[in-house]
Scaffold this motif. Structure first.
Motif, PDB file in Angstrom:
ATOM      1  N   THR A 207      43.919  45.451  34.621  1.00  0.00           N
ATOM      2  CA  THR A 207      45.191  46.172  34.526  1.00  0.00           C
ATOM      3  C   THR A 207      46.117  45.443  33.551  1.00  0.00           C
ATOM      4  O   THR A 207      46.187  44.209  33.571  1.00  0.00           O
ATOM      5  CB  THR A 207      45.856  46.190  35.925  1.00  0.00           C
TER       6      THR A 207
ATOM      7  N   TRP B 161      34.759  47.765  36.655  1.00  0.00           N
ATOM      8  CA  TRP B 161      36.230  47.692  36.616  1.00  0.00           C
ATOM      9  C   TRP B 161      36.734  47.092  35.324  1.00  0.00           C
ATOM     10  O   TRP B 161      36.195  46.097  34.830  1.00  0.00           O
ATOM     11  CB  TRP B 161      36.764  46.836  37.774  1.00  0.00           C
TER      12      TRP B 161
ATOM     13  N   ALA C 203      41.088  49.885  38.512  1.00  0.00           N
ATOM     14  CA  ALA C 203      41.108  49.765  39.983  1.00  0.00           C
ATOM     15  C   ALA C 203      42.477  50.123  40.557  1.00  0.00           C
ATOM     16  O   ALA C 203      42.575  50.506  41.724  1.00  0.00           O
ATOM     17  CB  ALA C 203      40.724  48.348  40.396  1.00  0.00           C
ATOM     18  N   LEU C 204      43.534  49.999  39.748  1.00  0.00           N
ATOM     19  CA  LEU C 204      44.875  50.277  40.273  1.00  0.00           C
ATOM     20  C   LEU C 204      45.182  51.769  40.090  1.00  0.00           C
ATOM     21  O   LEU C 204      45.727  52.199  39.070  1.00  0.00           O
ATOM     22  CB  LEU C 204      45.934  49.424  39.560  1.00  0.00           C
TER      23      LEU C 204
ATOM     24  N   ARG D  83      44.797  48.743  45.328  1.00  0.00           N
ATOM     25  CA  ARG D  83      43.739  48.519  44.346  1.00  0.00           C
ATOM     26  C   ARG D  83      42.402  48.947  44.953  1.00  0.00           C
ATOM     27  O   ARG D  83      42.091  48.592  46.094  1.00  0.00           O
ATOM     28  CB  ARG D  83      43.732  47.067  43.854  1.00  0.00           C
TER      29      ARG D  83
ATOM     30  N   ALA E 177      49.247  42.916  41.644  1.00  0.00           N
ATOM     31  CA  ALA E 177      48.901  43.675  42.864  1.00  0.00           C
ATOM     32  C   ALA E 177      49.869  43.391  44.004  1.00  0.00           C
ATOM     33  O   ALA E 177      50.192  44.283  44.795  1.00  0.00           O
ATOM     34  CB  ALA E 177      47.473  43.359  43.293  1.00  0.00           C
TER      35      ALA E 177
ATOM     36  N   LEU F 196      45.305  42.343  37.139  1.00  0.00           N
ATOM     37  CA  LEU F 196      45.588  43.069  38.381  1.00  0.00           C
ATOM     38  C   LEU F 196      46.003  42.096  39.482  1.00  0.00           C
ATOM     39  O   LEU F 196      46.956  42.361  40.232  1.00  0.00           O
ATOM     40  CB  LEU F 196      44.362  43.895  38.795  1.00  0.00           C
TER      41      LEU F 196
END
Ligand SMILES: Cc1ncc(COP(=O)(O)O)c(C=O)c1O
Length: 370
Positions: free
Chosen positions: A101, A98, A79-80, A321, A342, A338
């Motif tokens: 991270t 997903w 997602a990142l 994200r 984030a 994440l």
């Protein structure tokens, strides 16, 4: 303001473009062929094709996978990243699942990836965040294990948009058995204005991709091309000679630029290690990143950004994200790694335009606190 990105244009570009403009032929022709030969040499890999953007290249990559293994099932994705990494999954009618991270690298978390591969995994799409290579050997071990357990080995699509010049174990990205896509967009290390490159792992995929980037038509088919059969529909994803001419000019100077990105990054690595409120990202000795930007993790990011702005230094998260957008609400997941980074990651200027004085000023500003 010290910018975060800047267009790198070789002095030779306007003359080369001028030649194309005056030649009477500006579509996909001799310059694209010449650029492709030069790129193949540079990557030491003959299985390459230029396209008109990385987004097109990623769309084509997903299309190749979808037509090979089906649009049902799911694509494991990070997602990142830029939305351009993931939107082609949706555009191909495939479902995103997903993967978390890795807070150390900001790349995909390979442990979470290993847990999420199932017999219905159709592909894995990953990004080399800011040009820092994913641990591709470890990824291969994860895939070996998946093959043993589930009897499937999903194709991997590497988004190398930020990673021109990066190597993993001495080999340029694109040379590790996956489908890989580079970007030559305006502010990338190597720009053609807009453009991209897709690297294919075998000759069969290469020849399909060559046809599909231009309507499914074999340009070398001879005669009235449109009279020959078109076995499957394709796209209008080809590069043209104008963009290729810009690329040929910039290819001559890009190595020196990437080297300066690396020099500046090494300077920050030395200056910023151990600074209060700052956490650096991982450096592994088997990888040579391209540092399209220099990512750090900072406490109290809003205040950091403000302090940097006051000091005349541009910063950015670069990408939001992708799981927060309306377009992805059908694929929610719990992503603690994440969540932990984030709100903390931020990119600072590291490119060829950052002078010794600039980087000293940037390091001093950060060390001064915010
Ligand atoms: C990680 C990533 N992927 C893909 C893209 C899309 O590249 P392009 O503009 O060539 O389509 C970008 C562009 O900035 C990017 O940063």
């Amino acid at each position: 303001m010290i910018p975060l990105f800047k267009v790198a244009m070789s002095e030779k570009a306007s003359a080369l473009v001028g030649e194309v403009l005056d030649s009477g032929y500006i579509g996909q022709g001799a310059k694209v062929d010449e650029f492709e030969r030069a790129l193949a040499k540079r990557l030491d890999n003959p299985r390459i094709l230029t396209v008109n953007s990385a987004t097109s290249g990623l769309h084509l990559a997903l299309h190749l996978v979808a037509t090979e293994s089906g649009r049902d099932g799911e694509v494991l994705a990070t997602a990142l990243t830029c939305t351009a990494t993931n939107w082609p999954i949706l555009a191909n009618g495939m479902r995103i699942r997903w993967v978390d991270t890795d807070p150390a690298t900001l790349n995909v978390d390979l442990d979470d990836l290993a847990r999420k591969i199932t017999p219905t995994t159709r592909a894995i799409v990953l990004v080399h965040w800011g040009g820092y290579p994913v641990d591709l050997d470890r990824l291969n071990r994860v895939l070996d294990q998946a093959e043993r357990v589930h009897g499937v080995r999903p194709r991997v699509i590497e988004d190398c948009a930020d990673a021109w010049g990066a190597t993993y174990k001495g080999v340029p990205l694109g040379g590790h058995g996956n489908i890989s896509v580079y970007s030559f967009q305006a502010i990338k290390h190597l720009t053609t204005g807009d453009g991209g490159l897709i690297v294919l792992p075998d000759d069969e995929l290469l020849s399909r991709a060559r046809m599909l980037r231009w309507y499914g038509i074999d340009r070398d088919g001879g005669g009235a091309r449109f009279k020959n059969d078109i076995p499957e529909y394709g796209f209008k994803f080809n590069m043209n000679d104008i963009n290729a001419a810009i690329g040929l000019a910039n290819l001559e100077t890009v190595d020196g630029l990437v080297a300066r990105h690396r020099e500046n990054a090494a300077f920050y690595d030395g200056e910023l290690a151990g600074v209060d409120g700052v956490e650096l990202t991982e450096r592994a000795s088997d990888r040579n990143p391209s540092f399209w930007y220099y990512s750090l993790k900072v406490d109290n990011r809003d205040a950091f950004v403000l302090r940097m702005k006051e000091a005349g230094i541009a910063t950015s998260e670069v990408h939001e994200r992708n799981d927060v957008y309306g377009a992805t609400q059908g694929c929610k997941a719990v992503l603690p790694g994440l969540d932990g980074v984030a709100g903390r990651h931020i990119a600072i200027p590291v490119g060829w335009w950052v002078s010794d004085d600039d980087r000293a000023h940037i390091a001093k500003t950060i060390k001064g606190g915010w």
